[in-house]
Structure formats: C-alpha cells, structure tokens
Scaffold this motif. Structure first.
Motif, PDB file in Angstrom:
ATOM      1  N   CYS A  74     -30.264   2.206 -74.408  1.00 29.67           N
ATOM      2  CA  CYS A  74     -29.434   2.152 -73.201  1.00 29.67           C
ATOM      3  C   CYS A  74     -29.465   3.485 -72.459  1.00 29.67           C
ATOM      4  CB  CYS A  74     -27.994   1.799 -73.576  1.00 29.67           C
ATOM      5  SG  CYS A  74     -27.753   0.102 -74.118  1.00 29.67           S
ATOM      6  N   LEU A  75     -29.325   4.564 -73.210  1.00 33.23           N
ATOM      7  CA  LEU A  75     -29.358   5.881 -72.572  1.00 33.23           C
ATOM      8  C   LEU A  75     -30.724   6.163 -71.964  1.00 33.23           C
ATOM      9  CD1 LEU A  75     -27.363   7.966 -75.215  1.00 33.23           C
ATOM     10  CD2 LEU A  75     -26.572   7.129 -72.998  1.00 33.23           C
ATOM     11  N   GLU A  76     -31.785   5.724 -72.624  1.00 33.22           N
ATOM     12  CA  GLU A  76     -33.132   5.909 -72.089  1.00 33.22           C
ATOM     13  C   GLU A  76     -33.319   5.104 -70.800  1.00 33.22           C
ATOM     14  OE1 GLU A  76     -36.931   7.325 -71.655  1.00 33.22           O
ATOM     15  OE2 GLU A  76     -35.320   8.002 -72.999  1.00 33.22           O
ATOM     16  N   LEU A  77     -32.752   3.903 -70.754  1.00 31.70           N
ATOM     17  CA  LEU A  77     -32.801   3.097 -69.536  1.00 31.70           C
ATOM     18  C   LEU A  77     -32.108   3.829 -68.390  1.00 31.70           C
ATOM     19  CD1 LEU A  77     -33.258   0.479 -67.900  1.00 31.70           C
ATOM     20  CD2 LEU A  77     -31.160  -0.419 -68.943  1.00 31.70           C
ATOM     21  N   SER A  78     -30.957   4.412 -68.679  1.00 30.12           N
ATOM     22  CA  SER A  78     -30.214   5.135 -67.647  1.00 30.12           C
ATOM     23  C   SER A  78     -30.976   6.365 -67.169  1.00 30.12           C
ATOM     24  CB  SER A  78     -28.847   5.543 -68.204  1.00 30.12           C
ATOM     25  OG  SER A  78     -28.141   6.334 -67.270  1.00 30.12           O
ATOM     26  N   ARG A  79     -31.509   7.155 -68.096  1.00 27.99           N
ATOM     27  CA  ARG A  79     -32.225   8.378 -67.716  1.00 27.99           C
ATOM     28  C   ARG A  79     -33.501   8.068 -66.941  1.00 27.99           C
ATOM     29  NH1 ARG A  79     -30.590  10.234 -73.071  1.00 27.99           N
ATOM     30  NH2 ARG A  79     -32.518   9.324 -73.895  1.00 27.99           N
ATOM     31  N   SER A  80     -34.264   7.095 -67.413  1.00 28.66           N
ATOM     32  CA  SER A  80     -35.529   6.777 -66.749  1.00 28.66           C
ATOM     33  C   SER A  80     -35.307   6.197 -65.360  1.00 28.66           C
ATOM     34  CB  SER A  80     -36.330   5.787 -67.606  1.00 28.66           C
ATOM     35  OG  SER A  80     -36.663   6.351 -68.854  1.00 28.66           O
ATOM     36  N   THR A  81     -34.280   5.361 -65.214  1.00 29.60           N
ATOM     37  CA  THR A  81     -33.977   4.789 -63.906  1.00 29.60           C
ATOM     38  C   THR A  81     -33.553   5.881 -62.927  1.00 29.60           C
ATOM     39  OG1 THR A  81     -33.264   2.726 -64.964  1.00 29.60           O
ATOM     40  CG2 THR A  81     -32.610   3.066 -62.677  1.00 29.60           C
ATOM     41  N   PHE A  82     -32.730   6.810 -63.395  1.00 29.75           N
ATOM     42  CA  PHE A  82     -32.291   7.898 -62.524  1.00 29.75           C
ATOM     43  C   PHE A  82     -33.460   8.803 -62.137  1.00 29.75           C
ATOM     44  CE2 PHE A  82     -30.566  12.162 -61.762  1.00 29.75           C
ATOM     45  CZ  PHE A  82     -29.638  11.874 -60.769  1.00 29.75           C
ATOM     46  N   SER A  83     -34.454   8.954 -63.018  1.00 30.11           N
ATOM     47  CA  SER A  83     -35.601   9.824 -62.741  1.00 30.11           C
ATOM     48  C   SER A  83     -36.665   9.144 -61.887  1.00 30.11           C
ATOM     49  CB  SER A  83     -36.242  10.279 -64.069  1.00 30.11           C
ATOM     50  OG  SER A  83     -35.298  10.986 -64.855  1.00 30.11           O
ATOM     51  N   SER A  84     -36.487   7.860 -61.601  1.00 30.35           N
ATOM     52  CA  SER A  84     -37.470   7.138 -60.788  1.00 30.35           C
ATOM     53  C   SER A  84     -37.292   7.488 -59.309  1.00 30.35           C
ATOM     54  CB  SER A  84     -37.310   5.629 -60.998  1.00 30.35           C
ATOM     55  OG  SER A  84     -36.059   5.189 -60.494  1.00 30.35           O
ATOM     56  N   HIS A  85     -38.092   6.856 -58.453  1.00 30.81           N
ATOM     57  CA  HIS A  85     -38.056   7.144 -57.016  1.00 30.81           C
ATOM     58  C   HIS A  85     -37.110   6.182 -56.290  1.00 30.81           C
ATOM     59  CE1 HIS A  85     -41.868   8.959 -58.349  1.00 30.81           C
ATOM     60  NE2 HIS A  85     -41.663   9.845 -57.385  1.00 30.81           N
ATOM     61  N   TRP A  86     -35.938   5.954 -56.872  1.00 29.44           N
ATOM     62  CA  TRP A  86     -34.990   5.013 -56.268  1.00 29.44           C
ATOM     63  C   TRP A  86     -34.451   5.525 -54.936  1.00 29.44           C
ATOM     64  CZ3 TRP A  86     -29.947   6.808 -55.570  1.00 29.44           C
ATOM     65  CH2 TRP A  86     -29.629   7.973 -56.262  1.00 29.44           C
ATOM     66  N   HIS A  87     -34.408   6.861 -54.773  1.00 28.01           N
ATOM     67  CA  HIS A  87     -33.857   7.439 -53.530  1.00 28.01           C
ATOM     68  C   HIS A  87     -34.807   7.262 -52.347  1.00 28.01           C
ATOM     69  CE1 HIS A  87     -36.664  10.596 -54.718  1.00 28.01           C
ATOM     70  NE2 HIS A  87     -36.055  10.636 -55.894  1.00 28.01           N
TER      71      HIS A  87
END
Length: 398
Positions: A332-345
């Motif tokens: 779960c924490l890895e999902l959160s970190r990887s999603t935040f590090s993606s180019h979502w912005h």
C-alpha cells in the motif's frame, strides 16, 4: 534437490493455495470440495477425533497439576495447540462459503494480470507462499511425529532394561483402561497419532490461507501500482494530452480506482472471516512458546528435542502471519509513493484530483484488522519480548 512444486518453474495456477488445498482436503474441510455424504462423514469423524483429543488432553493435564507438574505441562502444552486447531477447523467450516468466494474472486483478479512484470510478481509471491507453507507443514509434521517417536524410544529403552511396556498414548490423554490394553491399544494409538496430524493440517490450512491471501493481494496491489504509473506516464518533451486523450485517461483512472476499492473490500472481508483464527493464534502463541521452554527445562534427552521442534513450529506460524500482514502494508505504501512520484501533475485537473484521491486512500494502509493489534513484524517483536518475560519468570520460579 527441491521437489518440483517448490520451484518457480512450477505452473503458477497450480501454486494457488497448493498446500492449504492439500492439507484441508485430507480431512474434508477444503471450501471448494464437493460436499458429498461420504466427505461429510469423513470430516465429522476428523472433527470428533480432534474434539475428543482436546478433552482427553485437557482432562489429563488438569488432573496431573497437583500430582506431577511436569506431566501436567507435558499434556497442557500440546492441548493449547489442539484447541486452537479445533477453533480453526470450526471457523473454516463456518465461513466455508465466504472462503470459497474469496478464493475464486482473487483467482479471477490475479489471472487478469498478464504483463511480463505482473507475471514476475505472481511467480515470486506464488512461489513464496508455497515454500513458506511447506516449511510450516514440515515443522508441524516433525512436531507431531516427534511425540510418537519419543514414546516409542522411551518404551524401547524400558524394555532393554527389562521393564514392562507402558501402555499410554503419544500425547498424554485420559482413556478408559479397557482401551489402553490389547487388542484395542494399537487402534487407540493410531487414532491419537492421527489426532496430532489433524492438528497439523488445520494449522497448515488456516495459516496457509492467511499467508496466501495476503501475498495474492500484494500481487494485485503491485499490479495496480504499475497500471497507474503507466497510465500517468508522460514522455519527455511530449505535448500536453489532448482532451480526447484526457477523457480516455479519466475513464481508465476510474477503473483503476474501482480496482483499488475492490482490493480494499477484499481485505475487509478477509479480516472478517480470519478474526477468530488470528486473534486466537496470537493470544495463545506466547503461552505455548513459554510453556514449551519450561518443558525443555523440566525434561531431558528426547523431550528437549520434542519441545525445541514444537517451539520452532509455533514460531514459524507467528512469523507467517506477521510477514503476510507486513507485505500488504508495504504494498500500500509503495502504491502511494509510486503514484505520487508519477507525472500526475501534467494531466488535467480532474485526473489530478482522482490521483490525489488514490494517494490518500493508499496512505490509509490496508491491514488485516484484529482486535487490539494487526499482524506485522512489529507485532512479532512484541510477542517475542513477552515470551522472553515468561521464560525469565519461569527460570526464577524453577
């Protein structure tokens, strides 16, 4: 050389709950088995053997407390495992429809993950579940067998010194005198020995279910992480996505959010059907390990080996529960970190809001909810500290 089913080259679909299926099928309690009358009769026979064994061991141990504390502990230590095994057997039977639904639903979801990276996740965690559950089976088998070996060696030693054979069972139990004499004694001996193996397969089935579900849910979380990162990825110096492309991303993101919600729901349902099993296991584990260590201090020779193997088996069970819970939390924490590090912005406001929602949801770590605690490696540390306190107290008394 390892058996083929322990290797990563073994077909992945056959790895799925391989050991729990094997163990529970032996006693007629695997949820996907067809409930014929013959199977019902066989499962009831095993339930009766285990139930009477719990009663006979407890009766013997309580009766021996004012007479011989060493014999009392020799009976009460395994009876704790027998009672816990009976609890697991009843829980698996009571929630058999729920177990069956979870097995089939998670199987379907994992079969949908077919990319190379996801197949590597499946191969890694499926093989891990099989190997660790096999370790538990071996530890339990050796523990149960060691009781019979100890009894046989003790009587062989007595016979070598010209003494009579003691007609008692491998596990200390109360039986009518007529059942502990020839010609019925060999039959009773085999039934008591089978009682020990029923205890083992119930542990392998229930604990294997917990570990398997945790690792298979971890596969789903890692697969979800890859899909989210791939969806939100933007090539360097690439133009902003067009409105049509953003619309496709939104629809795909909605599907991923639904997948995340379903994984959370599956974890919640797993907590609901495993709460009695897990709570009972953790409550009794420290007591069982502490009592086993006390027995090692009271006995000598083969008795020390028996309880050393017993302690290793119980420790393995606790470790598997804590390891499974830790893997889900880390995924779960890895999902959160990887999603935040993606180019979502770099996407539209709507995609950014959905991404932030998933990040926030992933930060609320999925756990197997048990009253007072949750299985994790931190919990294992606390249990070992408590067990150490029990051992120190026992040494001071002895």
């Amino acid at each position: 050389m390892w058996p083929r089913f322990l290797s990563s080259s073994y077909p992945m679909e056959r790895h799925y709950f391989l050991l729990p299926k094997f163990a529970l099928s032996l006693i007629g309690f695997y949820p996907e088995q067809k409930r014929t009358w013959a199977l019902r009769a066989w499962s009831f026979f095993n339930f009766f053997i285990l139930t009477y064994g719990c009663y006979a061991e407890a009766h013997y141990g309580i009766h021996q407390i004012p007479i011989n504390i060493a014999l009392a502990l020799d009976a009460l230590c395994p009876v704790a495992s027998s009672i816990l095994s009976l609890l697991k057997m009843v829980a698996i039977w009571w929630y058999q429809d729920e177990f069956k639904w979870l097995i089939q639903r998670i199987r379907k979801l994992t079969e949908q993950q077919r990319s190379e990276r996801k197949l590597n996740y499946k191969r890694r965690f499926y093989t891990m579940a099989t190997r660790l559950t096999t370790l538990l089976l071996c530890c339990g088998f050796c523990t149960s067998t060691s009781y019979s070996v100890r009894h046989l060696l003790d009587n062989m030693l007595r016979r070598s010194h010209g003494k009579d054979w003691i007609y008692e069972t491998p596990f200390k139990m109360i039986f009518p005198d007529a059942l502990l004499r020839l010609p019925l004694y060999p039959l009773i001996y085999m039934l008591v020995h089978w009682h020990g193996y029923i205890t083992v397969v119930c542990f392998v089935g229930a604990d294997g279910f917990f570990l398997g579900f945790c690792l298979y849910l971890t596969v789903l979380l890692y697969s979800l992480r890859d899909d989210v990162c791939d969806l939100l990825a933007l090539k360097e110096n690439a133009p902003m996505p067009t409105p049509q492309q953003e619309l496709r991303i939104v629809r795909r993101m909605e599907q991923l959010v639904d997948r995340h919600n379903e994984i959370a729901e599956l974890t919640e349902r797993l907590s609901g059907i495993m709460v009695e099993i897990t709570l009972g296991h953790f409550v009794t584990s420290s007591l069982i390990i502490g009592t086993s260590v006390v027995d090692m201090l009271l006995f000598s020779g083969v008795g020390i080996i028996v309880y050393l193997v017993y302690t290793c088996a119980v420790g393995t069970e606790i470790f598997l529960y804590c390891l499974g819970g830790t893997y889900i939390m880390e995924a779960c924490l890895e999902l959160s970190r990887s999603t935040f590090s993606s180019h979502w912005h770099g996407h539209s406001v709507r995609v950014q809001k959905m991404t932030l929602l998933m990040i926030a949801r992933a930060q609320r770590v999925l756990i197997i909810k048990i009253p007072f605690f949750s299985p994790s490696l931190e919990t294992l540390t606390s249990i070992l500290r408590f067990t150490g306190s029990l051992i120190a107290l026992a040494k001071s008394v002895i």
